[in-house]
Design a protein around this motif. Sequence first.
Motif, mmCIF file in Angstrom:
data_model
loop_
_atom_site.group_PDB
_atom_site.id
_atom_site.type_symbol
_atom_site.label_atom_id
_atom_site.label_comp_id
_atom_site.label_asym_id
_atom_site.label_seq_id
_atom_site.Cartn_x
_atom_site.Cartn_y
_atom_site.Cartn_z
ATOM 1 N N THR A 210 0.835 -1.194 0.000
ATOM 2 C CA THR A 210 0.000 0.000 0.000
ATOM 3 C C THR A 210 0.866 1.239 0.000
ATOM 4 O OG1 THR A 210 -1.681 -1.182 1.249
ATOM 5 C CG2 THR A 210 -1.833 1.224 1.199
ATOM 6 N N PRO A 211 0.674 2.180 -0.919
ATOM 7 C CA PRO A 211 1.477 3.406 -0.924
ATOM 8 C C PRO A 211 1.271 4.201 0.348
ATOM 9 C CG PRO A 211 0.259 3.146 -2.972
ATOM 10 C CD PRO A 211 -0.286 2.136 -2.003
ATOM 11 N N ALA A 220 -3.182 -5.323 -5.144
ATOM 12 C CA ALA A 220 -2.415 -6.282 -4.342
ATOM 13 C C ALA A 220 -2.084 -5.676 -2.988
ATOM 14 C CB ALA A 220 -1.140 -6.670 -5.073
ATOM 15 N N SER A 221 -2.379 -6.398 -1.919
ATOM 16 C CA SER A 221 -2.125 -5.883 -0.576
ATOM 17 C C SER A 221 -0.740 -6.263 -0.074
ATOM 18 C CB SER A 221 -3.189 -6.404 0.393
ATOM 19 O OG SER A 221 -3.182 -7.832 0.406
ATOM 20 N N GLU A 222 -0.185 -7.356 -0.567
ATOM 21 C CA GLU A 222 1.131 -7.803 -0.148
ATOM 22 C C GLU A 222 1.956 -8.184 -1.380
ATOM 23 O OE1 GLU A 222 0.572 -10.982 2.598
ATOM 24 O OE2 GLU A 222 0.497 -9.634 4.331
ATOM 25 N N GLU A 262 16.939 1.119 -8.932
ATOM 26 C CA GLU A 262 15.900 2.079 -9.307
ATOM 27 C C GLU A 262 14.924 2.184 -8.144
ATOM 28 O OE1 GLU A 262 12.656 2.770 -12.934
ATOM 29 O OE2 GLU A 262 14.065 1.083 -12.957
ATOM 30 N N VAL A 263 14.656 3.392 -7.703
ATOM 31 C CA VAL A 263 13.739 3.591 -6.585
ATOM 32 C C VAL A 263 12.381 2.993 -6.939
ATOM 33 C CG1 VAL A 263 12.635 5.285 -5.107
ATOM 34 C CG2 VAL A 263 14.973 5.654 -5.851
ATOM 35 N N PHE A 264 11.873 2.143 -6.080
ATOM 36 C CA PHE A 264 10.636 1.416 -6.374
ATOM 37 C C PHE A 264 9.425 2.320 -6.219
ATOM 38 C CE2 PHE A 264 7.026 -1.181 -4.903
ATOM 39 C CZ PHE A 264 6.866 -1.988 -6.016
ATOM 40 N N HIS A 270 4.223 -1.771 -11.026
ATOM 41 C CA HIS A 270 3.248 -2.745 -10.524
ATOM 42 C C HIS A 270 3.401 -4.104 -11.186
ATOM 43 C CE1 HIS A 270 0.866 -2.358 -14.256
ATOM 44 N NE2 HIS A 270 1.224 -1.086 -14.213
ATOM 45 N N SER A 271 3.973 -4.146 -12.409
ATOM 46 C CA SER A 271 4.145 -5.436 -13.079
ATOM 47 C C SER A 271 5.213 -6.296 -12.416
ATOM 48 C CB SER A 271 4.499 -5.215 -14.558
ATOM 49 O OG SER A 271 5.713 -4.480 -14.679
#
Length: 288
Positions: A210-211, A220-222, A262-264, A270-271
């Motif tokens: 979760t952002p 997706a929660s996890e 690369e900063v996530f 999301h892929s």
Amino acid sequence: MRSTTALPARRWDGSPTRPHHCPRALRVAKDSPSRLLCAAQSARCRDCGNRIDWYTRTNQHPISLHPHEMTAAAVPARHRWHVSSGVAHPAHDGTPWCRVPHTTLCPAHPATAPLTPQLAELRRHLTLRTRHLLDTGAFTPHPNEPAPAPLTTPCQPARPVVQLLYCRYLAPRPLGDIRCVAQTRLRHRCTHPILTPDPPTGTWTLMSATPSHGQLTLPASEMAVYDLGQLPYTEQLRWRTQRCPLHAAASQAADLALAEWEVFDPLLHHSHMHPRLPTTNRHRGRSN
């Protein structure tokens, strides 16, 4: 009869007749903000094929700049960059020239804002060059979608998400294939991986996706994350600088490439989010 006239010590232009230069290896100063031997790392854009120069920013993240300087008056203030001591800064240094990020000019991506006539003309020139590279077969765009997996593959993400130093990063390739960026004594890039079979090592775990910065909620929660947060600070720093244990101890060794982390961003990447741990093999079969 042999002449005894001595040769002059210098030529007509003042240069010595027999210069003796001892070869010296490039070294990085101890107070240098960058560990790279060169101010920039030349490469080709993976989307358009045009030349770019990689620099390190003040936050240690890489940025690709157009290889040539431009007149500052022809570049909007928000697109002006300058390079000082091998580090790129997002501002103008007061000189008549500045650098421009390649993302502003890349013909493979739509322009996010109206460009000045000079930038629009340069972008058109890069577009024609990309078309020429495609027509001659000298450039193949990087595929956006990953290649189809074989029938039986280990459940290992191609670009795993790694947590270290309280931040999440997207790795450039599988963990075992991430190479050290340091220079060896033979002046080649080190071939050792940064992942070692000996402890301490990270652990795969499921973490919340979760952002936390007011972004939209994701389905997706996890997701599976390779967690290095339990390791000592020096070990996490070794991963962040992308060095093997041998070159992590040799601080005098320079880097031949930029760290590829690369900063996530959960919305952009999301892929690469996987809701299961990479501990088993997946078998593709018919669904019942």
